[in-house]
Design a protein around this motif. Structure first.
Motif, PDB file in Angstrom:
ATOM      1  N   ALA A  63       0.810  -1.228   0.000  1.00  0.00           N
ATOM      2  CA  ALA A  63       0.000   0.000   0.000  1.00  0.00           C
ATOM      3  C   ALA A  63       0.842   1.277   0.000  1.00  0.00           C
ATOM      4  CB  ALA A  63      -0.929   0.009   1.213  1.00  0.00           C
ATOM      5  N   HIS A  64       2.086   1.181   0.392  1.00  0.00           N
ATOM      6  CA  HIS A  64       2.900   2.392   0.556  1.00  0.00           C
ATOM      7  C   HIS A  64       3.070   3.202  -0.729  1.00  0.00           C
ATOM      8  CE1 HIS A  64       6.432   4.939   1.307  1.00  0.00           C
ATOM      9  NE2 HIS A  64       5.812   5.127   2.449  1.00  0.00           N
ATOM     10  N   PRO A  65       3.329   2.581  -1.894  1.00  0.00           N
ATOM     11  CA  PRO A  65       3.482   3.400  -3.108  1.00  0.00           C
ATOM     12  C   PRO A  65       2.271   4.291  -3.388  1.00  0.00           C
ATOM     13  CG  PRO A  65       4.294   1.200  -3.520  1.00  0.00           C
ATOM     14  CD  PRO A  65       3.627   1.167  -2.160  1.00  0.00           C
ATOM     15  N   LYS A  66       1.073   3.806  -3.112  1.00  0.00           N
ATOM     16  CA  LYS A  66      -0.135   4.621  -3.313  1.00  0.00           C
ATOM     17  C   LYS A  66      -0.122   5.834  -2.376  1.00  0.00           C
ATOM     18  CE  LYS A  66      -5.147   4.441  -3.171  1.00  0.00           C
ATOM     19  NZ  LYS A  66      -6.325   3.638  -2.858  1.00  0.00           N
ATOM     20  N   HIS A  67       0.217   5.617  -1.116  1.00  0.00           N
ATOM     21  CA  HIS A  67       0.300   6.732  -0.158  1.00  0.00           C
ATOM     22  C   HIS A  67       1.393   7.714  -0.571  1.00  0.00           C
ATOM     23  CE1 HIS A  67      -2.543   5.056   2.638  1.00  0.00           C
ATOM     24  NE2 HIS A  67      -1.846   3.928   2.723  1.00  0.00           N
ATOM     25  N   PHE A  68       2.522   7.179  -0.990  1.00  0.00           N
ATOM     26  CA  PHE A  68       3.650   8.010  -1.404  1.00  0.00           C
ATOM     27  C   PHE A  68       3.271   8.866  -2.609  1.00  0.00           C
ATOM     28  CE2 PHE A  68       7.549   8.738  -3.842  1.00  0.00           C
ATOM     29  CZ  PHE A  68       8.399   9.229  -2.865  1.00  0.00           C
ATOM     30  N   ASN A  69       2.674   8.245  -3.623  1.00  0.00           N
ATOM     31  CA  ASN A  69       2.274   8.990  -4.821  1.00  0.00           C
ATOM     32  C   ASN A  69       1.192  10.013  -4.510  1.00  0.00           C
ATOM     33  OD1 ASN A  69       4.122   7.726  -6.525  1.00  0.00           O
ATOM     34  ND2 ASN A  69       2.735   6.016  -6.901  1.00  0.00           N
ATOM     35  N   GLY A  70       0.286   9.672  -3.607  1.00  0.00           N
ATOM     36  CA  GLY A  70      -0.731  10.635  -3.181  1.00  0.00           C
ATOM     37  C   GLY A  70      -0.109  11.841  -2.511  1.00  0.00           C
ATOM     38  N   PHE A  71       0.924  11.601  -1.727  1.00  0.00           N
ATOM     39  CA  PHE A  71       1.640  12.699  -1.082  1.00  0.00           C
ATOM     40  C   PHE A  71       2.290  13.595  -2.124  1.00  0.00           C
ATOM     41  CE2 PHE A  71       5.520  14.507   0.761  1.00  0.00           C
ATOM     42  CZ  PHE A  71       4.990  15.165   1.847  1.00  0.00           C
ATOM     43  N   LEU A  72       2.926  12.979  -3.136  1.00  0.00           N
ATOM     44  CA  LEU A  72       3.571  13.769  -4.190  1.00  0.00           C
ATOM     45  C   LEU A  72       2.553  14.536  -5.025  1.00  0.00           C
ATOM     46  CD1 LEU A  72       6.387  11.437  -5.567  1.00  0.00           C
ATOM     47  CD2 LEU A  72       6.605  13.359  -4.000  1.00  0.00           C
ATOM     48  N   ASP A  73       1.433  13.897  -5.332  1.00  0.00           N
ATOM     49  CA  ASP A  73       0.393  14.542  -6.147  1.00  0.00           C
ATOM     50  C   ASP A  73      -0.231  15.732  -5.434  1.00  0.00           C
ATOM     51  OD1 ASP A  73       0.854  12.697  -8.140  1.00  0.00           O
ATOM     52  OD2 ASP A  73      -0.878  11.441  -7.620  1.00  0.00           O
ATOM     53  N   ASN A  74      -0.303  15.676  -4.130  1.00  0.00           N
ATOM     54  CA  ASN A  74      -0.917  16.754  -3.342  1.00  0.00           C
ATOM     55  C   ASN A  74       0.121  17.435  -2.470  1.00  0.00           C
ATOM     56  OD1 ASN A  74      -3.629  16.160  -4.225  1.00  0.00           O
ATOM     57  ND2 ASN A  74      -3.475  14.326  -2.962  1.00  0.00           N
ATOM     58  N   SER A  75       1.310  17.618  -3.044  1.00  0.00           N
ATOM     59  CA  SER A  75       2.397  18.160  -2.225  1.00  0.00           C
ATOM     60  C   SER A  75       2.106  19.585  -1.788  1.00  0.00           C
ATOM     61  CB  SER A  75       3.722  18.083  -2.974  1.00  0.00           C
ATOM     62  OG  SER A  75       3.671  18.850  -4.142  1.00  0.00           O
TER      63      SER A  75
END
Length: 92
Positions: A63-75
């Motif tokens: 699940a971490h890549p999804k959380h990580f990408n969400g963080f980058l997308d909404n930085s």
């Protein structure tokens, strides 16, 4: 002037009592402070160039890549994982 700023950043980075891990977009560790290395049982430069996954418990790796990408997308200015319980694995 840049060298002075870099030195000041390094002093503050290492003086932080919280563990700080900096990763690139590929989730490779590019920097960590002494507190993070100590927290996970590594030496100062041992974490550099390692995948972040080595610090994640197996049940969270998918699940971490999804959380990580969400963080980058909404930085914005915020801490990744803020308001969540975070878990990690110490060096074996």
């Amino acid at each position: 002037m840049f060298e002075q700023d870099e030195n000041l950043f390094n002093v503050l980075f290492e003086a932080a009592s919280e563990g700080i891990i900096v990763v690139n977009e590929s989730q490779q560790i590019v920097a960590s402070n002494n507190a993070a290395a100590h927290m996970f049982g590594y030496s100062k430069d041992e974490l550099r160039d390692k995948p972040l996954n080595i610090l994640l418990p197996p049940q969270y790796r998918t699940a971490h890549p999804k959380h990580f990408n969400g963080f980058l997308d909404n930085s914005e200015k915020r801490q990744m994982g803020h308001g969540r319980d975070l878990y990690g694995i110490k060096k074996q």
